[in-house]
Design a protein around this motif. Structure first.
Motif, PDB file in Angstrom:
ATOM      1  N   PRO A  39       0.805  -1.222   0.000  1.00 58.78           N
ATOM      2  CA  PRO A  39       0.000   0.000   0.000  1.00 58.78           C
ATOM      3  C   PRO A  39       0.842   1.277   0.000  1.00 58.78           C
ATOM      4  O   PRO A  39       0.482   2.255  -0.663  1.00 58.78           O
ATOM      5  CB  PRO A  39      -0.823  -0.138   1.293  1.00 58.78           C
ATOM      6  CG  PRO A  39      -0.981  -1.608   1.470  1.00 58.78           C
ATOM      7  CD  PRO A  39       0.330  -2.186   1.019  1.00 58.78           C
ATOM      8  N   LEU A  40       1.960   1.281   0.727  1.00 54.79           N
ATOM      9  CA  LEU A  40       2.828   2.462   0.718  1.00 54.79           C
ATOM     10  C   LEU A  40       3.394   2.727  -0.674  1.00 54.79           C
ATOM     11  O   LEU A  40       3.566   3.886  -1.074  1.00 54.79           O
ATOM     12  CB  LEU A  40       3.978   2.279   1.713  1.00 54.79           C
ATOM     13  CG  LEU A  40       3.741   2.719   3.150  1.00 54.79           C
ATOM     14  CD1 LEU A  40       4.929   2.341   4.033  1.00 54.79           C
ATOM     15  CD2 LEU A  40       3.474   4.221   3.251  1.00 54.79           C
ATOM     16  N   GLN A  41       3.711   1.669  -1.403  1.00 49.65           N
ATOM     17  CA  GLN A  41       4.241   1.857  -2.750  1.00 49.65           C
ATOM     18  C   GLN A  41       3.142   2.242  -3.738  1.00 49.65           C
ATOM     19  O   GLN A  41       3.380   2.992  -4.692  1.00 49.65           O
ATOM     20  CB  GLN A  41       4.925   0.576  -3.218  1.00 49.65           C
ATOM     21  CG  GLN A  41       6.221   0.266  -2.472  1.00 49.65           C
ATOM     22  CD  GLN A  41       6.820  -1.058  -2.906  1.00 49.65           C
ATOM     23  OE1 GLN A  41       6.135  -2.087  -2.914  1.00 49.65           O
ATOM     24  NE2 GLN A  41       8.096  -1.052  -3.261  1.00 49.65           N
ATOM     25  N   LYS A 297      -6.902   4.181  10.826  1.00 50.12           N
ATOM     26  CA  LYS A 297      -7.547   3.390   9.779  1.00 50.12           C
ATOM     27  C   LYS A 297      -6.574   2.568   8.935  1.00 50.12           C
ATOM     28  O   LYS A 297      -6.995   1.597   8.287  1.00 50.12           O
ATOM     29  CB  LYS A 297      -8.382   4.298   8.877  1.00 50.12           C
ATOM     30  CG  LYS A 297      -9.632   4.859   9.546  1.00 50.12           C
ATOM     31  CD  LYS A 297     -10.617   3.754   9.894  1.00 50.12           C
ATOM     32  CE  LYS A 297     -11.921   4.316  10.442  1.00 50.12           C
ATOM     33  NZ  LYS A 297     -12.890   3.248  10.765  1.00 50.12           N
ATOM     34  N   THR A 298      -5.282   2.921   8.905  1.00 46.76           N
ATOM     35  CA  THR A 298      -4.333   2.057   8.199  1.00 46.76           C
ATOM     36  C   THR A 298      -4.344   0.656   8.804  1.00 46.76           C
ATOM     37  O   THR A 298      -4.221  -0.346   8.090  1.00 46.76           O
ATOM     38  CB  THR A 298      -2.917   2.657   8.272  1.00 46.76           C
ATOM     39  OG1 THR A 298      -2.725   3.311   9.529  1.00 46.76           O
ATOM     40  CG2 THR A 298      -2.670   3.644   7.149  1.00 46.76           C
ATOM     41  N   ASP A 299      -4.495   0.573  10.117  1.00 45.37           N
ATOM     42  CA  ASP A 299      -4.564  -0.720  10.796  1.00 45.37           C
ATOM     43  C   ASP A 299      -5.921  -1.393  10.563  1.00 45.37           C
ATOM     44  O   ASP A 299      -5.992  -2.589  10.255  1.00 45.37           O
ATOM     45  CB  ASP A 299      -4.327  -0.523  12.290  1.00 45.37           C
ATOM     46  CG  ASP A 299      -4.390  -1.825  13.068  1.00 45.37           C
ATOM     47  OD1 ASP A 299      -3.618  -2.744  12.744  1.00 45.37           O
ATOM     48  OD2 ASP A 299      -5.200  -1.923  14.007  1.00 45.37           O
ATOM     49  N   SER A 300      -6.995  -0.641  10.697  1.00 44.02           N
ATOM     50  CA  SER A 300      -8.341  -1.215  10.547  1.00 44.02           C
ATOM     51  C   SER A 300      -8.514  -1.854   9.175  1.00 44.02           C
ATOM     52  O   SER A 300      -9.025  -2.977   9.050  1.00 44.02           O
ATOM     53  CB  SER A 300      -9.404  -0.130  10.748  1.00 44.02           C
ATOM     54  OG  SER A 300      -9.302   0.460  12.022  1.00 44.02           O
ATOM     55  N   TYR A 301      -8.082  -1.149   8.131  1.00 40.83           N
ATOM     56  CA  TYR A 301      -8.249  -1.685   6.783  1.00 40.83           C
ATOM     57  C   TYR A 301      -7.285  -2.830   6.509  1.00 40.83           C
ATOM     58  O   TYR A 301      -7.595  -3.739   5.723  1.00 40.83           O
ATOM     59  CB  TYR A 301      -8.105  -0.573   5.749  1.00 40.83           C
ATOM     60  CG  TYR A 301      -9.278   0.384   5.753  1.00 40.83           C
ATOM     61  CD1 TYR A 301     -10.585  -0.102   5.671  1.00 40.83           C
ATOM     62  CD2 TYR A 301      -9.091   1.755   5.847  1.00 40.83           C
ATOM     63  CE1 TYR A 301     -11.677   0.763   5.690  1.00 40.83           C
ATOM     64  CE2 TYR A 301     -10.173   2.632   5.861  1.00 40.83           C
ATOM     65  CZ  TYR A 301     -11.459   2.129   5.785  1.00 40.83           C
ATOM     66  OH  TYR A 301     -12.531   2.979   5.803  1.00 40.83           O
ATOM     67  N   GLY A 302      -6.117  -2.801   7.149  1.00 45.31           N
ATOM     68  CA  GLY A 302      -5.236  -3.957   7.060  1.00 45.31           C
ATOM     69  C   GLY A 302      -5.893  -5.188   7.649  1.00 45.31           C
ATOM     70  O   GLY A 302      -5.857  -6.278   7.067  1.00 45.31           O
ATOM     71  N   GLU A 303      -6.528  -5.042   8.824  1.00 43.94           N
ATOM     72  CA  GLU A 303      -7.216  -6.164   9.460  1.00 43.94           C
ATOM     73  C   GLU A 303      -8.404  -6.645   8.638  1.00 43.94           C
ATOM     74  O   GLU A 303      -8.757  -7.829   8.682  1.00 43.94           O
ATOM     75  CB  GLU A 303      -7.674  -5.763  10.868  1.00 43.94           C
ATOM     76  CG  GLU A 303      -6.527  -5.599  11.860  1.00 43.94           C
ATOM     77  CD  GLU A 303      -7.008  -5.248  13.246  1.00 43.94           C
ATOM     78  OE1 GLU A 303      -8.086  -4.625  13.357  1.00 43.94           O
ATOM     79  OE2 GLU A 303      -6.308  -5.573  14.213  1.00 43.94           O
ATOM     80  N   VAL A 311      -4.590   2.082   1.096  1.00 43.48           N
ATOM     81  CA  VAL A 311      -3.916   3.029   0.200  1.00 43.48           C
ATOM     82  C   VAL A 311      -4.535   4.420   0.333  1.00 43.48           C
ATOM     83  O   VAL A 311      -3.830   5.431   0.438  1.00 43.48           O
ATOM     84  CB  VAL A 311      -4.002   2.543  -1.263  1.00 43.48           C
ATOM     85  CG1 VAL A 311      -3.557   3.637  -2.235  1.00 43.48           C
ATOM     86  CG2 VAL A 311      -3.151   1.292  -1.463  1.00 43.48           C
ATOM     87  N   LYS A 312      -5.862   4.474   0.357  1.00 47.37           N
ATOM     88  CA  LYS A 312      -6.559   5.763   0.431  1.00 47.37           C
ATOM     89  C   LYS A 312      -6.236   6.498   1.732  1.00 47.37           C
ATOM     90  O   LYS A 312      -6.031   7.725   1.731  1.00 47.37           O
ATOM     91  CB  LYS A 312      -8.069   5.543   0.313  1.00 47.37           C
ATOM     92  CG  LYS A 312      -8.863   6.838   0.259  1.00 47.37           C
ATOM     93  CD  LYS A 312     -10.345   6.573   0.047  1.00 47.37           C
ATOM     94  CE  LYS A 312     -11.141   7.873   0.020  1.00 47.37           C
ATOM     95  NZ  LYS A 312     -12.604   7.627  -0.159  1.00 47.37           N
ATOM     96  N   VAL A 313      -6.172   5.764   2.856  1.00 44.42           N
ATOM     97  CA  VAL A 313      -5.843   6.412   4.137  1.00 44.42           C
ATOM     98  C   VAL A 313      -4.418   6.969   4.101  1.00 44.42           C
ATOM     99  O   VAL A 313      -4.154   8.071   4.610  1.00 44.42           O
ATOM    100  CB  VAL A 313      -6.001   5.425   5.310  1.00 44.42           C
ATOM    101  CG1 VAL A 313      -5.544   6.065   6.612  1.00 44.42           C
ATOM    102  CG2 VAL A 313      -7.449   4.979   5.438  1.00 44.42           C
ATOM    103  N   ILE A 314      -3.505   6.239   3.490  1.00 41.59           N
ATOM    104  CA  ILE A 314      -2.124   6.739   3.363  1.00 41.59           C
ATOM    105  C   ILE A 314      -2.120   8.036   2.558  1.00 41.59           C
ATOM    106  O   ILE A 314      -1.424   9.008   2.914  1.00 41.59           O
ATOM    107  CB  ILE A 314      -1.229   5.673   2.707  1.00 41.59           C
ATOM    108  CG1 ILE A 314      -1.070   4.470   3.632  1.00 41.59           C
ATOM    109  CG2 ILE A 314       0.145   6.258   2.363  1.00 41.59           C
ATOM    110  CD1 ILE A 314      -0.457   3.251   2.970  1.00 41.59           C
ATOM    111  N   GLU A 315      -2.892   8.080   1.495  1.00 43.69           N
ATOM    112  CA  GLU A 315      -2.952   9.289   0.664  1.00 43.69           C
ATOM    113  C   GLU A 315      -3.557  10.459   1.432  1.00 43.69           C
ATOM    114  O   GLU A 315      -3.097  11.609   1.308  1.00 43.69           O
ATOM    115  CB  GLU A 315      -3.746   8.990  -0.606  1.00 43.69           C
ATOM    116  CG  GLU A 315      -3.023   8.011  -1.531  1.00 43.69           C
ATOM    117  CD  GLU A 315      -3.815   7.615  -2.759  1.00 43.69           C
ATOM    118  OE1 GLU A 315      -3.214   7.085  -3.716  1.00 43.69           O
ATOM    119  OE2 GLU A 315      -5.056   7.835  -2.763  1.00 43.69           O
TER     120      GLU A 315
END
Length: 403
Positions: A39-41, A297-303, A311-315
């Motif tokens: 997701p970071l990439q 949310k990066t964690d929530s969506y990973g789970e 990806v969207k939360v990172i953006e």
């Protein structure tokens, strides 16, 4: 891990200055590739990538290599507390985060509303109900269940599927294994005492879960509850005592507010969105010299296994990075408390990417902020316990050791 004496060395070298440090924690940020990219990439994050070219990059191990950390140990390590020494249950963190007063006769636990069918766990999070909906179920339980044997039971609502239970009585101890099988498709794992002193507590927990199941049997999704992280109130040295930092915590979820309260940070009301968190940061910028800024949310969506949403939360967070940089922090660290790969739908043992920005870094090696660039970075692979000392050093807050 570090001995108490080594941690004391850092405390003895800390000096008070006017410099400011921001620790931006994207919960569960580390990941594994899907179609060749993490997701970071995959995220469009021009601000983080530009910053990476001006920063030291590396990766951290939250506890020990190969050990999958919970959010509690992961954050304690980020704050400079050895999580092998301070083993803190999730219950106390969630309880403090929602404002529960925990006293000597109390044991608290974190609850998850869940869906169970024919004795098999179908959904550990009951479809992630809205907080308003789960509060109605908490109110129902509060009405129906007030006492088990000689122990008072109190329920408190949390976020989404989460809630807190407080047990109040004599001879209650917290060494009880989680009443949670941890994975869907398995039968219930009931509470077990980890020593003879905790047998009463385990018995009360299991009686409570059965009563909850009876009260909620007609609910379509929230028809069961999992309880974990049984804990009494621990005693930790404060963050300010350790590092001479006046610290503010900006977080939206109770557990992370609880973590911050546990180490003595001021927990600020920050709304529910990253944009609101940034506005809070701007308002209090002149009042503190350390800021813990949490993105959940990066964690929530990973789970949830939702790669695209992560990806969207990172953006979205990348936009916040631009706003944070406009405040001219002396040190900005971007990292996570653990990895939560969408491929695994759970926390994992993988090292966590770190970006450390200050005017004293060995910049120029990295071109973007992601797991692979961090693995090649100038910081190398370090213990998460090293992050606060590195932040202090880059902020000019550590004196020289020895003559």
């Amino acid at each position: 891990m570090y001995s108490v004496d080594r941690q004391q060395v850092v405390r003895n070298l800390v000096t008070k200055t006017e410099s400011k440090i921001v620790l931006l924690v994207m919960d569960g940020i580390g990941d594994l590739p899907k179609d060749g990219k993490t997701p970071l990439q995959a995220a469009y994050k021009p601000n983080m990538d530009a910053l990476a070219r001006e920063s030291d990059l590396g990766q951290s191990v939250p506890v020990l290599p190969g050990i999958t950390p919970g959010s509690g140990p992961g954050h304690l390590s980020l704050f400079g507390y050895d999580s092998l020494k301070y083993n803190i249950g999730r219950g106390i963190l969630e309880a403090l985060g929602v404002g529960v007063k925990v006293e000597k006769r109390d044991v608290v636990a974190r609850g998850n509303f869940a869906t169970i069918k024919d004795g098999i766990l179908v959904d550990r999070r009951a479809g992630r109900p809205a907080s308003e909906e789960s509060k109605k179920i908490v109110d129902l339980l509060s009405e129906k269940i007030k006492r088990i044997d000689d122990v008072d039971i109190t329920f408190y609502p949390g976020k989404e599927h989460r809630f807190v239970v407080k047990f109040t009585g004599d001879n209650l101890f917290d060494e009880v294994a989680d009443a949670d099988p941890q994975k869907e498709g398995l039968p219930m794992e009931w509470a077990k005492a980890l020593n003879p002193d905790s047998e009463k507590m385990a018995d009360i927990v299991n009686k409570l879960i059965k009563q909850i199941e009876e009260v909620l049997k007609d609910q379509p999704k929230m028809n069961f509850a999992l309880l974990r992280g049984f804990s009494k109130h621990p005693q930790l040295p404060s963050f300010e005592e350790n590092y001479k930092l006046k610290a503010a915590a900006i977080a939206t979820y109770p557990m992370y507010k609880g973590l911050a309260k546990l180490v003595g940070m001021d927990v600020l009301e920050a709304g529910q969105t990253t944009e609101e968190e940034v506005e809070t940061l701007k308002k209090v910028w002149n009042e503190y010299d350390f800021f813990y800024f949490h993105v959940k949310k990066t964690d929530s969506y990973g789970e949830d296994g939702n790669f695209e949403a992560k990806v969207k939360v990172i953006e979205e967070t990348d936009k916040a990075v631009k706003e944070i940089l406009s405040l001219n922090p002396d040190v900005l660290i971007i990292t996570g408390d653990h990895s939560t790969p969408a491929l695994l739908k759970s926390h994992s043992w993988h090292p966590v990417p770190i970006l450390l920005y200050s005017k004293y870094v060995r910049k120029g090696l990295s071109i973007s902020y992601d797991e692979y660039e961090c693995a090649r970075g100038t910081l190398g692979t370090i213990s998460a316990l090293d992050i606060i000392p590195l932040a202090l050093a880059n902020a000019g807050k550590l004196d020289k050791y020895g003559a």
